[in-house]
Design an enzyme around this catalytic site. Structure first.
Site: not given
Ligand SMILES: [Zn+2]
Length: 327
Positions: A101, A259, A263, A286
């Protein structure tokens, strides 16, 4: 590499195509800090952002350890875990968790060089978005450095599929474009899709305030595993089926997928430069972005570093960069 941008005459090779006004690297004007709680560790962490010289990149520094000043460059070669969040570590295993972030905020602010000091193992969660970090950086102000900004331009498409999850990076003319799609069984999230061309303005107004989120059932399991200890309704959206447990609801109707874009931006910035390319994520995490970036970095025909101007489609290729440091 010295370019005389005042000279409009074409010169040799790729440099000759660079007719745009160069964009210079940026750092913070002054140091600034905050404190907060780590999302997973639950520990209180003080964070301080410092200016850094041109071509430093983003460096994390753990100041709480014996000997002090352990530095970890925010680069893909230092990513050691991508399961729940992005973790970077040095060769001795000294790590900083949940960097994404803050990295997204640095990307959104156009900051090329900074030292991020933390006195603990995790970046504080703040409100679960990039917004508080952007606010800090805006308070500190930005300083222009006397070296041209470089971008990481995608030259060849790469994709990675992991069951129903897919990620890809394909070439574009200019800027970073991100498409993202998520599909959750929880009715409060459901299927969401968004697509943004990531400029400083778009990042600030459309992406930066989107908070991290979790399912109530998963939060319980994570806590039992010693994770998400610092997670609360103050720093995450918590969903239970068709209900959002936060009293004040959502900041955007599709805050969840936004969001995921945030990311992705934070993770992509671990290549050390803004990206000129089109990233697509479908139900990816991720870890999938990490797999994709490792494939991209391992293939030198896939990308190049270019010096950027105010018309990013006219960028000059940078020769003889230390590419090995990125892989
Ligand atoms: Zn995040």
């Amino acid at each position: 590499m010295n370019l005389d941008f005042s000279n409009p005459e074409p010169r040799d090779g790729a440099r000759a195509s660079f007719s745009a006004r160069p964009i210079m690297q940026k750092t913070l004007k002054t140091s600034i800090g905050c404190t907060g709680v780590g999302l997973h560790s639950g520990s209180r962490v003080a964070l301080k952002l410092h200016p850094a010289p041109a071509d430093t990149g983003i460096i994390f520094r753990r100041i709480d350890l014996v000997g002090g000043g352990r530095e970890i460059p925010a680069r893909w070669c230092n990513v050691t875990d991508s399961r729940l969040c992005t973790v970077i570590a040095d060769e001795h295993g000294v790590s900083v968790t949940t960097v994404e972030h803050l990295m997204a905020a640095l990307y959104g602010m156009g900051i090329d060089n900074a030292v991020v000091e933390v006195n603990g193992p995790e970046v504080p969660a703040m409100d679960g978005s990039a917004w508080p970090f952007m606010f800090l950086m805006e308070c500190a102000g930005l300083a222009e450095l006397q070296v041209t900004r470089k971008a990481f331009r995608i030259r060849k498409s790469k994709s990675f599929t992991n069951g129903a999850k897919r990620v890809s990076l394909v070439p574009t003319q200019s800027d970073l474009r991100i498409d993202f799609e998520i599909d959750f069984r929880a009715a409060a999230i459901g299927r969401q899709h968004c697509s943004f061309s990531i400029s400083a303005e778009t990042f600030k107004s459309e992406i930066s305030r989107a908070r991290t989120f979790g399912l109530l059932s998963e939060v319980t399991a994570l806590r039992e595993a010693g994770l998400a200890r610092g997670g609360s309704l103050e720093n995450a959206i918590v969903v239970d089926g068709d209900r959002i447990l936060n009293d004040d609801g959502l900041r955007h109707a599709d805050e969840f997928v936004r969001h995921k874009v945030l990311d992705a931006i934070g993770d992509l910035y671990l290549c050390g430069h803004p990206i000129i390319g089109h990233f697509s994520g479908h139900c990816s995490s991720h870890g999938d972005t990490a797999r994709l970036m490792r494939q991209v970095l391992a293939d030198p025909s896939c990308w190049e570093l270019v010096e950027v101007g105010d018309n990013m489609s006219e960028s000059a290729r940078v020769d003889s960069q230390p590419f090995a440091a990125l892989a």
